[in-house]
Design a protein around this motif. Structure first.
Motif, short mmCIF file in Angstrom:
data_model
loop_
_atom_site.label_atom_id
_atom_site.label_comp_id
_atom_site.label_asym_id
_atom_site.label_seq_id
_atom_site.Cartn_x
_atom_site.Cartn_y
_atom_site.Cartn_z
N VAL A 15 -15.32 -1.61 15.43
CA VAL A 15 -16.10 -1.12 14.16
C VAL A 15 -17.43 -0.25 14.76
O VAL A 15 -17.29 1.18 14.16
N ALA A 16 -18.37 -0.72 15.51
CA ALA A 16 -19.02 -0.11 15.70
C ALA A 16 -19.16 1.06 16.08
O ALA A 16 -19.47 1.60 16.16
N LEU A 17 -18.20 0.34 17.00
CA LEU A 17 -17.83 2.00 18.21
C LEU A 17 -17.77 3.26 17.55
O LEU A 17 -17.02 4.29 17.99
N VAL A 18 -16.32 2.70 16.54
CA VAL A 18 -15.59 3.93 15.97
C VAL A 18 -16.60 4.74 14.46
O VAL A 18 -16.66 6.09 15.07
N GLY A 19 -17.49 3.99 14.69
CA GLY A 19 -18.31 3.70 13.08
C GLY A 19 -19.67 5.35 13.93
O GLY A 19 -20.33 5.87 13.59
N GLY A 20 -19.95 4.66 16.03
CA GLY A 20 -20.73 5.10 16.02
C GLY A 20 -20.39 6.86 16.86
O GLY A 20 -21.33 7.76 17.07
N ILE A 21 -19.09 6.61 17.05
CA ILE A 21 -18.31 8.00 17.25
C ILE A 21 -18.44 8.74 17.06
O ILE A 21 -19.17 9.93 17.06
N LYS A 49 -27.15 11.58 13.82
CA LYS A 49 -26.59 11.32 15.21
C LYS A 49 -27.24 9.24 16.08
O LYS A 49 -27.23 9.41 16.79
N THR A 50 -28.70 9.76 15.43
CA THR A 50 -29.11 8.18 16.06
C THR A 50 -29.10 7.45 15.70
O THR A 50 -28.46 6.33 16.57
N LEU A 51 -27.81 6.71 14.13
CA LEU A 51 -27.38 5.44 13.83
C LEU A 51 -26.23 5.75 14.53
O LEU A 51 -25.98 4.15 15.26
N GLY A 52 -25.89 6.39 14.92
CA GLY A 52 -24.54 6.63 15.76
C GLY A 52 -24.99 6.50 16.78
O GLY A 52 -23.74 5.32 17.58
N VAL A 53 -25.61 6.47 17.86
CA VAL A 53 -25.82 6.01 19.16
C VAL A 53 -26.20 4.73 19.29
O VAL A 53 -26.11 3.57 19.51
N VAL A 54 -27.25 4.01 18.12
CA VAL A 54 -27.59 2.72 17.78
C VAL A 54 -26.12 1.88 17.97
O VAL A 54 -25.82 0.58 18.34
N ALA A 59 -22.12 -1.91 19.49
CA ALA A 59 -20.32 -2.31 20.11
C ALA A 59 -20.83 -2.91 21.43
O ALA A 59 -19.77 -4.22 21.82
N ALA A 60 -21.65 -2.23 22.04
CA ALA A 60 -21.65 -2.92 23.31
C ALA A 60 -22.59 -4.63 23.77
O ALA A 60 -22.16 -5.22 24.55
N GLY A 61 -23.55 -4.25 22.95
CA GLY A 61 -24.82 -5.38 23.41
C GLY A 61 -23.67 -6.07 22.63
O GLY A 61 -23.97 -7.57 22.77
N LEU A 62 -22.33 -6.49 21.28
CA LEU A 62 -21.87 -7.43 21.20
C LEU A 62 -20.96 -8.20 22.37
O LEU A 62 -20.18 -9.18 22.16
#
Length: 128
Positions: A15-21, A49-54, A59-62
């Motif tokens: 979810v985080a990855l899709v939203g971030g991308i 865009k910053t929110l997307g990078v976060v 996603a990586a941190g999970l």
């Protein structure tokens, strides 16, 4: 329980990855036109865009700290941060969009993150 926590972390990471991308690479005008994206009209392109990078980092941190065995405590820390992010998302959706369904979706993500944080800080913490 360990397997359930891994599945929950994988789902939340997806979810985080899709939203971030989408926030990082989709133009703001296109995001604003999408369902639930009206909130982006009140924020700068840089903020979105910053929110997307976060979200990509979340996603990586999970997943990655536990997979590589380096600082696995970052998994529940990331999940806790995701809880805070979802509180902000719910407030934003309710205030700006008035869309309760997106706030409820954020609440589901919040609950998933809280479960991960509880499980990884508590009964199924990673060995140090």
């Amino acid at each position: 329980m360990n397997q359930t926590l891994w599945i929950a972390a994988g789902l939340l990471a997806a979810v985080a990855l899709v939203g971030g991308i989408s926030k990082t690479f989709v133009p703001k005008a296109k995001l604003a036109a999408a369902p639930g994206g009206r909130w982006t009209r009140n924020f700068s392109v840089g903020f979105v865009k910053t929110l997307g990078v976060v979200e990509i980092l979340a996603a990586a941190g999970l997943i990655l700290p536990a997979v590589v065995g380096i600082a696995p405590v970052l998994v529940p820390v990331t999940a806790t941060c995701w809880v805070l992010l979802m509180v902000g998302a719910m407030i934003t959706h309710l205030r700006d969009d008035g869309h309760r369904r997106f706030a409820l979706l954020n609440l589901a993500y919040l609950a998933l993150a809280a479960f991960i944080a509880w499980g990884r800080f508590g009964p199924e913490s990673f060995p140090a």
